[in-house]
Design a protein around this motif. Structure first.
Motif, PDB file in Angstrom:
ATOM      1  N   HIS A  70       0.800  -1.219   0.000  1.00  0.00           N
ATOM      2  CA  HIS A  70       0.000   0.000   0.000  1.00  0.00           C
ATOM      3  C   HIS A  70       0.839   1.277   0.000  1.00  0.00           C
ATOM      4  O   HIS A  70       0.399   2.308  -0.504  1.00  0.00           O
ATOM      5  N   GLU A  71       2.035   1.240   0.578  1.00  0.00           N
ATOM      6  CA  GLU A  71       2.817   2.458   0.744  1.00  0.00           C
ATOM      7  C   GLU A  71       4.191   2.398   0.103  1.00  0.00           C
ATOM      8  O   GLU A  71       4.913   3.389   0.126  1.00  0.00           O
ATOM      9  N   ALA A  72       4.603   1.241  -0.398  1.00  0.00           N
ATOM     10  CA  ALA A  72       5.940   1.071  -0.990  1.00  0.00           C
ATOM     11  C   ALA A  72       7.038   1.370   0.021  1.00  0.00           C
ATOM     12  O   ALA A  72       8.099   1.883  -0.318  1.00  0.00           O
ATOM     13  N   CYS A  73       6.782   1.063   1.295  1.00  0.00           N
ATOM     14  CA  CYS A  73       7.783   1.201   2.356  1.00  0.00           C
ATOM     15  C   CYS A  73       7.365   0.271   3.484  1.00  0.00           C
ATOM     16  O   CYS A  73       6.264  -0.280   3.488  1.00  0.00           O
ATOM     17  N   PHE A  74       8.264   0.074   4.459  1.00  0.00           N
ATOM     18  CA  PHE A  74       7.941  -0.789   5.597  1.00  0.00           C
ATOM     19  C   PHE A  74       8.664  -0.273   6.830  1.00  0.00           C
ATOM     20  O   PHE A  74       9.655   0.458   6.751  1.00  0.00           O
ATOM     21  N   ASP A  75       8.155  -0.668   8.002  1.00  0.00           N
ATOM     22  CA  ASP A  75       8.687  -0.197   9.278  1.00  0.00           C
ATOM     23  C   ASP A  75       8.784  -1.384  10.225  1.00  0.00           C
ATOM     24  O   ASP A  75       7.783  -1.819  10.799  1.00  0.00           O
ATOM     25  N   VAL A  76       9.982  -1.937  10.376  1.00  0.00           N
ATOM     26  CA  VAL A  76      10.198  -3.084  11.256  1.00  0.00           C
ATOM     27  C   VAL A  76      10.223  -2.651  12.715  1.00  0.00           C
ATOM     28  O   VAL A  76       9.607  -3.278  13.580  1.00  0.00           O
ATOM     29  N   PHE A  77      10.915  -1.567  13.005  1.00  0.00           N
ATOM     30  CA  PHE A  77      11.144  -1.172  14.395  1.00  0.00           C
ATOM     31  C   PHE A  77       9.843  -0.928  15.157  1.00  0.00           C
ATOM     32  O   PHE A  77       9.663  -1.429  16.270  1.00  0.00           O
ATOM     33  N   THR A  78       8.934  -0.153  14.582  1.00  0.00           N
ATOM     34  CA  THR A  78       7.717   0.220  15.307  1.00  0.00           C
ATOM     35  C   THR A  78       6.922  -1.006  15.713  1.00  0.00           C
ATOM     36  O   THR A  78       6.502  -1.139  16.876  1.00  0.00           O
ATOM     37  N   TYR A  79       6.723  -1.931  14.785  1.00  0.00           N
ATOM     38  CA  TYR A  79       5.933  -3.108  15.107  1.00  0.00           C
ATOM     39  C   TYR A  79       6.706  -4.068  16.013  1.00  0.00           C
ATOM     40  O   TYR A  79       6.108  -4.744  16.854  1.00  0.00           O
ATOM     41  N   ALA A  80       8.023  -4.139  15.860  1.00  0.00           N
ATOM     42  CA  ALA A  80       8.812  -4.987  16.753  1.00  0.00           C
ATOM     43  C   ALA A  80       8.673  -4.519  18.202  1.00  0.00           C
ATOM     44  O   ALA A  80       8.534  -5.329  19.123  1.00  0.00           O
ATOM     45  N   LYS A  81       8.681  -3.210  18.409  1.00  0.00           N
ATOM     46  CA  LYS A  81       8.546  -2.697  19.772  1.00  0.00           C
ATOM     47  C   LYS A  81       7.121  -2.875  20.287  1.00  0.00           C
ATOM     48  O   LYS A  81       6.923  -3.229  21.459  1.00  0.00           O
ATOM     49  N   LEU A  82       6.132  -2.641  19.434  1.00  0.00           N
ATOM     50  CA  LEU A  82       4.749  -2.849  19.862  1.00  0.00           C
ATOM     51  C   LEU A  82       4.510  -4.303  20.246  1.00  0.00           C
ATOM     52  O   LEU A  82       3.824  -4.589  21.234  1.00  0.00           O
ATOM     53  N   TYR A  83       5.084  -5.237  19.494  1.00  0.00           N
ATOM     54  CA  TYR A  83       4.911  -6.657  19.810  1.00  0.00           C
ATOM     55  C   TYR A  83       5.608  -7.014  21.117  1.00  0.00           C
ATOM     56  O   TYR A  83       5.083  -7.790  21.922  1.00  0.00           O
ATOM     57  N   HIS A  84       6.800  -6.460  21.322  1.00  0.00           N
ATOM     58  CA  HIS A  84       7.536  -6.757  22.554  1.00  0.00           C
ATOM     59  C   HIS A  84       6.808  -6.208  23.779  1.00  0.00           C
ATOM     60  O   HIS A  84       6.856  -6.812  24.851  1.00  0.00           O
TER      61      HIS A  84
END
Length: 523
Positions: free
Chosen positions: A449-463
């Protein structure tokens, strides 16, 4: 409440931005009587982007027209053009039109509504403007957010790279002189500091699609000296940092629930655990070792849980039934046991589970294969039914190469489709493998949808929701490597699958499934 062009409107203030005066207009959420004046203010000031903080609490019908509908605000016509709901926000595009005066009746000015203009052609628009409206829905009505992550993710396109210092206090003093109601409490000022500290510590975490490999190289470099990777370490340490206020695990530590876990390494936080309908008079019947995780579209897009021990199989299926789960991704190895029905149904007090069919499939590269099992859950009272598809990817991602790990993720997403029901992900302990699967699925949707991705934000939310899932920096960096390798081989973002690889054992009988158990068909 002030007045704008003889109409009531909340007080609005110009606030300077970075190297630009009057970059923002700050005002409070409008009341019903102030909606038309607020739209006129946006029109006359040339506003093209509006940010709403919080929920409108019944005001949406007054302020925002529904999708495809039109509302008239005196001489302005506002039409809902597009709308997309994401985690913590709603993105809308409206078309604002300026209408000409039709006629004067006494001292009353009459305007042609948008629909009437199209039907009768008695007036034309003096101008038209597209306006993007971003509504941040995760801001609580009372108090401050628990974490700045969601707000930072919402405002991720703000760039802080022009200077290497942030004069927070001096800017606050300047802005408060322009807008007296800005940051009026100590808690609000402290939250601003937390947001900026989070942003500066983690650095830029939104990775463009064509810059994934370059970003990974920068993340792993440390002034050309190699390991230790200082930038990666900062991200990893920030992602696995857990504040004391987040650490509440009361239900998981109760004696009646301790035997329901395969291990003590991963315990869900109290505010994010999946709850079951309790049985009256029995302690712990509302407990299952499972956590809600956010995705790209929904705040509760995934359920991460352990491979159910024999004593919790009924609780597992109760969770599937009560939360209307239609797709299950099973990553655990076959020696953990079979928890689904084979030749004989599974009987529960509320429902009955029956085996329906089974099929095998593989990716176009033949590097990843999976088995799809279908089950039907019928209410014991005959009040409803639910079809559940269980996709088995045993030993994922250990048995998948780094460039094919995303193939299994995309296979499950193809099975799940665009359903708004949660995707249930199962691994041995409800830990690293399942969390990685959820995060890569989120990155895949974001790329689409955005042609980009964000690993850090979701990794921290999951932790924060399931502490301990990232045990080492190697596991954290694997997420970047998996996305980068997948993009290198499939840069167009589409995984083409060969038709010859589809449904190789679609007609297997329950007897055959019992004989082969969890082995399925080798592809």
């Amino acid at each position: 409440m002030g007045r704008y062009r003889n109409r009531p409107v909340p007080a609005a203030y110009f606030v300077d931005g970075y190297q630009r005066s009057r970059a923002f207009i700050v005002t409070e959420r409008p009341g019903a009587a102030a909606c038309d004046a607020l739209w006129r203010l946006a029109w006359e000031q040339g506003v093209t982007t509006v940010v709403l903080i919080g929920v409108l609490q019944g005001m949406e019908e007054w302020f925002l027209p529904k999708l495809g509908r039109v509302r008239s605000f005196r001489d302005l016509s506002v039409r809902g053009h597009t709308e997309r709901a994401l985690v913590g926000c709603v993105v809308r595009e409206t078309i604002v039109s300026k209408l000409k005066v039709l006629k004067l009746v006494g001292m009353m000015i009459m305007f042609v509504p948008y629909q009437e203009r199209l039907l009768k052609g008695r007036s034309r628009r003096c101008g038209e403007r597209r306006l993007q409206l971003w509504q941040y829905t995760d801001w609580p009505e009372l108090g401050m957010p628990d974490s700045p992550l969601q707000l930072l993710h919402f405002t991720r396109r703000i760039i802080l790279k022009h200077k290497q210092e942030l004069g927070v206090f001096s800017y606050w003093q300047h802005a408060i002189g322009q807008c007296p109601h800005l940051l009026t409490t100590l808690a609000e000022y402290a939250f601003l500091h937390d947001c900026l500290l989070e942003r500066v510590t983690a650095g830029e975490t939104l990775v463009p699609r064509d810059g994934a490999r370059r970003y990974l190289e920068q993340l792993q470099s440390s002034c050309g000296t190699g390991f230790p990777h200082s930038t990666a370490e900062k991200q990893y340490n920030s992602a696995t940092d857990l504040k004391v206020r987040h650490f509440t695990v009361s239900s998981g530590n109760r004696p009646c629930n301790e035997g329901k876990r395969r291990g003590s390494s991963f315990i869900q936080m109290e505010d994010s655990r999946v709850r079951l309908a309790p049985t009256f008079g029995l302690d712990g019947t509302d407990y299952v070792n499972a956590s809600w995780l956010p995705g790209y579209r929904l705040a509760k897009e995934y359920i991460l849980t352990q491979h159910p021990p024999p004593s919790t199989v009924l609780s597992f299926w109760q969770m599937v039934w009560e939360h209307r789960v239609t797709t299950v991704a099973c990553l655990s190895p076959e020696e953990c046991g079979v928890f689904w029905p084979l030749a004989q149904p599974i009987y529960c007090p509320q429902f009955i589970i029956r085996y329906v069919s089974e099929s095998a499939d593989c990716s176009a590269t033949y590097k990843t294969s999976w088995i799809v099992r279908s089950f039907r859950m019928d209410s014991a009272e005959g009040a409803g039914a639910l079809t559940v598809r269980l996709v088995s990817l045993p030993m994922w991602p250990e048995e998948a190469s780094i460039d094919s790990a995303m193939e299994g993720v995309q296979a499950v997403q193809e099975v799940h489709g665009e359903r708004q029901t949660p995707l249930l992900v199962v691994d041995r302990y409800g830990g690293t493998e399942g969390a990685s699967f959820c995060l890569l699925g989120t990155a895949l949707r974001q790329l689409q949808h955005e042609a980009c991705f964000d690993v850090f934000t979701y990794a921290k939310l999951y932790h924060q929701r399931r502490p301990g899932i990232w045990k080492s920096m190697r596991e954290y960096l694997y997420l970047y490597h998996a996305v980068s390798a997948w993009l290198a081989t499939r840069g167009n973002g589409v995984l083409y699958r060969g038709a010859s690889c589809t449904s190789l054992c679609e007609s297997r009988t329950p007897t055959e499934a019992t004989r082969d158990a969890a082995h399925g068909v080798m592809v």
